[in-house]
Design an enzyme around this catalytic site. Structure first.
Site, PDB file in Angstrom:
ATOM      1  N   GLU A   1       0.844  -1.189   0.000  1.00  0.00           N
ATOM      2  CA  GLU A   1       0.000   0.000   0.000  1.00  0.00           C
ATOM      3  C   GLU A   1       0.881   1.241   0.000  1.00  0.00           C
ATOM      4  O   GLU A   1       1.960   1.249   0.595  1.00  0.00           O
ATOM      5  CB  GLU A   1      -0.897  -0.008   1.244  1.00  0.00           C
ATOM      6  CG  GLU A   1      -1.894   1.131   1.297  1.00  0.00           C
ATOM      7  CD  GLU A   1      -2.780   1.051   2.529  1.00  0.00           C
ATOM      8  OE1 GLU A   1      -2.449   0.267   3.435  1.00  0.00           O
ATOM      9  OE2 GLU A   1      -3.777   1.783   2.583  1.00  0.00           O
ATOM     10  N   TYR A   2       0.451   2.294  -0.700  1.00  0.00           N
ATOM     11  CA  TYR A   2       1.252   3.513  -0.724  1.00  0.00           C
ATOM     12  C   TYR A   2       1.133   4.280   0.584  1.00  0.00           C
ATOM     13  O   TYR A   2       0.081   4.253   1.201  1.00  0.00           O
ATOM     14  CB  TYR A   2       0.851   4.406  -1.902  1.00  0.00           C
ATOM     15  CG  TYR A   2      -0.524   5.047  -1.797  1.00  0.00           C
ATOM     16  CD1 TYR A   2      -0.714   6.239  -1.092  1.00  0.00           C
ATOM     17  CD2 TYR A   2      -1.642   4.470  -2.411  1.00  0.00           C
ATOM     18  CE1 TYR A   2      -1.959   6.826  -0.996  1.00  0.00           C
ATOM     19  CE2 TYR A   2      -2.886   5.051  -2.324  1.00  0.00           C
ATOM     20  CZ  TYR A   2      -3.042   6.229  -1.617  1.00  0.00           C
ATOM     21  OH  TYR A   2      -4.279   6.805  -1.519  1.00  0.00           O
TER      22      TYR A   2
ATOM     23  N   GLU B   1       0.445  -0.271  -4.471  1.00  0.00           N
ATOM     24  CA  GLU B   1      -0.953   0.026  -4.781  1.00  0.00           C
ATOM     25  C   GLU B   1      -1.151   1.531  -4.940  1.00  0.00           C
ATOM     26  O   GLU B   1      -0.717   2.310  -4.100  1.00  0.00           O
ATOM     27  CB  GLU B   1      -1.839  -0.496  -3.647  1.00  0.00           C
ATOM     28  CG  GLU B   1      -3.293  -0.089  -3.770  1.00  0.00           C
ATOM     29  CD  GLU B   1      -3.944   0.062  -2.413  1.00  0.00           C
ATOM     30  OE1 GLU B   1      -4.702  -0.826  -2.043  1.00  0.00           O
ATOM     31  OE2 GLU B   1      -3.684   1.072  -1.729  1.00  0.00           O
TER      32      GLU B   1
ATOM     33  N   GLU C   1      -5.588   5.733  -6.182  1.00  0.00           N
ATOM     34  CA  GLU C   1      -5.990   7.108  -6.496  1.00  0.00           C
ATOM     35  C   GLU C   1      -5.865   7.396  -7.984  1.00  0.00           C
ATOM     36  O   GLU C   1      -6.544   8.282  -8.516  1.00  0.00           O
ATOM     37  CB  GLU C   1      -5.162   8.109  -5.674  1.00  0.00           C
ATOM     38  CG  GLU C   1      -3.776   8.412  -6.197  1.00  0.00           C
ATOM     39  CD  GLU C   1      -2.753   7.367  -5.798  1.00  0.00           C
ATOM     40  OE1 GLU C   1      -1.551   7.630  -5.946  1.00  0.00           O
ATOM     41  OE2 GLU C   1      -3.148   6.279  -5.331  1.00  0.00           O
TER      42      GLU C   1
ATOM     43  N   SER D   1      -0.820  10.694  -2.175  1.00  0.00           N
ATOM     44  CA  SER D   1      -1.696  10.411  -3.319  1.00  0.00           C
ATOM     45  C   SER D   1      -1.979  11.690  -4.110  1.00  0.00           C
ATOM     46  O   SER D   1      -2.087  11.648  -5.348  1.00  0.00           O
ATOM     47  CB  SER D   1      -3.005   9.775  -2.863  1.00  0.00           C
ATOM     48  OG  SER D   1      -3.735  10.642  -2.026  1.00  0.00           O
ATOM     49  N   ARG D   2      -2.083  12.847  -3.422  1.00  0.00           N
ATOM     50  CA  ARG D   2      -2.284  14.108  -4.132  1.00  0.00           C
ATOM     51  C   ARG D   2      -1.019  14.493  -4.905  1.00  0.00           C
ATOM     52  O   ARG D   2      -1.089  14.957  -6.048  1.00  0.00           O
ATOM     53  CB  ARG D   2      -2.657  15.224  -3.157  1.00  0.00           C
ATOM     54  CG  ARG D   2      -4.140  15.436  -2.985  1.00  0.00           C
ATOM     55  CD  ARG D   2      -4.766  14.388  -2.098  1.00  0.00           C
ATOM     56  NE  ARG D   2      -4.335  14.515  -0.709  1.00  0.00           N
ATOM     57  CZ  ARG D   2      -4.638  13.652   0.264  1.00  0.00           C
ATOM     58  NH1 ARG D   2      -5.378  12.588  -0.017  1.00  0.00           N
ATOM     59  NH2 ARG D   2      -4.216  13.826   1.503  1.00  0.00           N
TER      60      ARG D   2
END
Length: 334
Positions: A138-139, A165, A168, A212-213
């Site tokens: 997972e990130y 992963e 997003e 994620s942004r």
């Protein structure tokens, strides 16, 4: 677990057989608990999904950094490994779920003697890679660029798939944005994310918990350089605001803001100005469906050797670049 039990094609290749947890749960949704030692040593286990809170990641990294380099003599990509691609006869293969800390979370699947690991913890990634297992993480996979680079080197040395992963990038909003910016020359832009309070001790520095942004911006506009970064905190009010000034390769300014505190609703506010027009805020583009399943499909394609090498290289480059930026932002603010 839901996606693994889904009748989708990629899930049909994976059969859930058990889970591992640091808590004594014995049984979860009719799936039996097994020990971490058994998961690591079993030749039947080939894939594991691991998830945990990001607490103490850097402590893990410092403590176990030497593990990564043990036995390293040469590097090679997993595409060159004779054990990949995997046999297509996967229906009989087994799958096990690993729940870690407070998150329901590790899944391992038997795929012709190969193991996939899904982890939010650096030490778990290390353990599964060292045990000769594939890893889906997972990130963010780590909280430092160097640790991520080491994990990738270890995966290449072992001839295993290391997949981070990034759901997003599978969201309808991002798909819409990607289509909107293609072929347009950016003049300036900004992305503001607001949400309720978030404990840094549990989820890491804002540049990592909000990566994620940052991944959105890099995926939309290419590699970015850091101009400046500030962090405003009022811990007594549970308030935080991080402001990051970035530049594209064409020296176009981008501003990324993470603002969190009581009463703030979870939302994205964006403003992109192009020579041909502007894009202000996000229209309603529909509900995100099966994004975790879509990411799982990508991972299975990598295991089967069907993921283009050019895309693999671009993905790795993007992930490492985002982690490097997040680390530089943290240095600016601390």
């Amino acid at each position: 677990m839901r996606d693994l039990r889904n009748q989708h094609a990629s899930s049909a290749l994976l059969n859930l057989i058990g889970f591992v947890s640091r808590r004594k749960l014995k049984c979860l949704n009719e799936v039996q608990q097994i020990s971490l030692e058994d998961a690591l040593s079993s030749q039947e286990v080939e894939v594991a999904y691991i998830c945990s809170e990001s607490t103490s990641h850097e402590d893990y990294i410092r403590k176990y950094r030497t593990v990564i380099h043990s036995g390293c003599t040469s590097l090679h990509s997993y595409q060159q490994c004779t054990r990949v691609p995997i046999s297509s006869h996967l229906r009989q293969h087994q799958h096990f779920l690993f729940d870690y800390l407070l998150m329901a979370a590790i899944l391992a699947v038997q795929l012709d003697g190969l193991l996939l690991g899904f982890t939010f913890s650096t030490i778990d990634s290390l353990q599964f890679l060292n045990a000769g297992k594939h890893v889906l993480v997972e990130y963010p996979m780590t909280l430092s660029w160097a640790a991520a680079q080491d994990l990738w080197e270890l995966a290449e040395q072992k001839g295993k798939v290391l997949h981070e992963e990034h759901v997003e990038l599978l969201m309808e909003e991002f798909v819409f944005l990607k289509k909107e910016v293609v072929g347009k020359e950016l003049l300036k832009g900004s992305l503001l994310f607001t949400a309720g309070p978030l404990e840094e001790e549990r989820f890491g520095f804002p540049a990592f918990s909000g990566i994620s942004r940052l991944t959105w911006l890099v995926s939309l506009f290419g590699e970015l350089s850091l101009v400046s970064a500030t962090l405003e905190e009022r811990k007594e009010d549970q308030y935080m605001k991080m402001t990051v000034c970035l530049e594209t390769e064409n020296k176009r300014p981008l501003t990324w803001i993470e603002e969190k505190g009581p009463g703030l609703k979870r939302n994205r506010h964006l403003s992109f100005h192009f020579k041909s027009g502007s894009l202000e805020n996000m229209p309603n583009v529909g509900v995100n469906k099966n994004i975790f399943l879509k990411d799982q499909n990508m991972f299975v394609q990598k295991l089967l050797g069907k993921f283009p090498e050019t895309e693999l290289a671009a993905e790795k480059k993007r992930i490492l670049h985002c982690l490097w930026l997040a680390e530089e932002i943290q240095k600016y603010c601390c």
